[in-house]
Design a protein around this motif. Sequence first.
Motif, PDB file in Angstrom:
ATOM      1  N   GLU A 106     -29.294  12.884 -30.663  1.00 44.46           N
ATOM      2  CA  GLU A 106     -30.114  12.217 -31.669  1.00 44.46           C
ATOM      3  C   GLU A 106     -31.542  12.008 -31.172  1.00 44.46           C
ATOM      4  O   GLU A 106     -31.774  11.821 -29.970  1.00 44.46           O
ATOM      5  N   HIS A 107     -32.476  12.033 -32.108  1.00 48.25           N
ATOM      6  CA  HIS A 107     -33.885  11.788 -31.797  1.00 48.25           C
ATOM      7  C   HIS A 107     -34.458  10.843 -32.840  1.00 48.25           C
ATOM      8  O   HIS A 107     -33.809  10.528 -33.838  1.00 48.25           O
ATOM      9  N   CYS A 164     -40.239  10.240 -29.108  1.00 47.17           N
ATOM     10  CA  CYS A 164     -38.862   9.891 -29.444  1.00 47.17           C
ATOM     11  C   CYS A 164     -38.524   8.776 -28.475  1.00 47.17           C
ATOM     12  O   CYS A 164     -38.633   8.957 -27.259  1.00 47.17           O
ATOM     13  N   PHE A 196     -35.817   7.628 -27.550  1.00 51.69           N
ATOM     14  CA  PHE A 196     -34.659   7.904 -26.688  1.00 51.69           C
ATOM     15  C   PHE A 196     -35.070   8.759 -25.488  1.00 51.69           C
ATOM     16  O   PHE A 196     -34.454   8.704 -24.440  1.00 51.69           O
ATOM     17  N   HIS A 197     -36.082   9.614 -25.670  1.00 46.48           N
ATOM     18  CA  HIS A 197     -36.517  10.541 -24.616  1.00 46.48           C
ATOM     19  C   HIS A 197     -38.038  10.523 -24.513  1.00 46.48           C
ATOM     20  O   HIS A 197     -38.693  11.555 -24.713  1.00 46.48           O
ATOM     21  N   MET A 199     -40.449  13.836 -24.796  1.00 45.79           N
ATOM     22  CA  MET A 199     -40.730  13.996 -26.220  1.00 45.79           C
ATOM     23  C   MET A 199     -41.950  13.175 -26.625  1.00 45.79           C
ATOM     24  O   MET A 199     -41.845  12.055 -27.107  1.00 45.79           O
TER      25      MET A 199
HETATM   26 CU   LIG Z   1     -35.090  12.283 -28.520  1.00 45.26          CU
END
Ligand SMILES: [Cu+2]
Length: 147
Positions: free
Chosen positions: A88-89, A130, A132-133, A137
């Motif tokens: 997921e992003h 993003c 999450f990353h 990202m």
């Molecule tokens: Cu991501």
Amino acid sequence: MPLRNLVVAALAICVVAGVITAIADEGRNEPGAVASARAASGKKKPAAKPAFRGRTVYVTMRRLAFAPRTIRLRVGDRVVWRNRDNVEHNVTTQPDPAGTNLVDLASPTIRSGGAYAYVARYVGKALYVCTFHPTTMQAHIVVTPRS
Ligand SMILES: [Cu+2]
């Protein structure tokens, strides 16, 4: 007498031809009226739901990166992020404590195979990530005036 008969016959032919033409025209008018009525109702539909007139820019999320890394669009254009990863992003602009940046991205979580669209309403530029990353990202969005 034979000449007079000929004139009468010619007149009769003209009258018959005229009647046939009139019937044919009547038959032609009806579908025409229906067609123009359809055209009128067809014109109303886009007015009720305005068609999207801008350009669409696509950003792919793949291998924990945005591609392209910088997108440039004009007000009224749209960006669609497509998640081609198996994780997921999201698409989130960096914190803006001053609140001066109107290019404000805050997508929900975009699952694998999913997409998120954003229509540019304001001029500006922003770094987005993003969340999450955030190390890999990162990308930029630049929105310029319509013309
Ligand atoms: Cu991501």
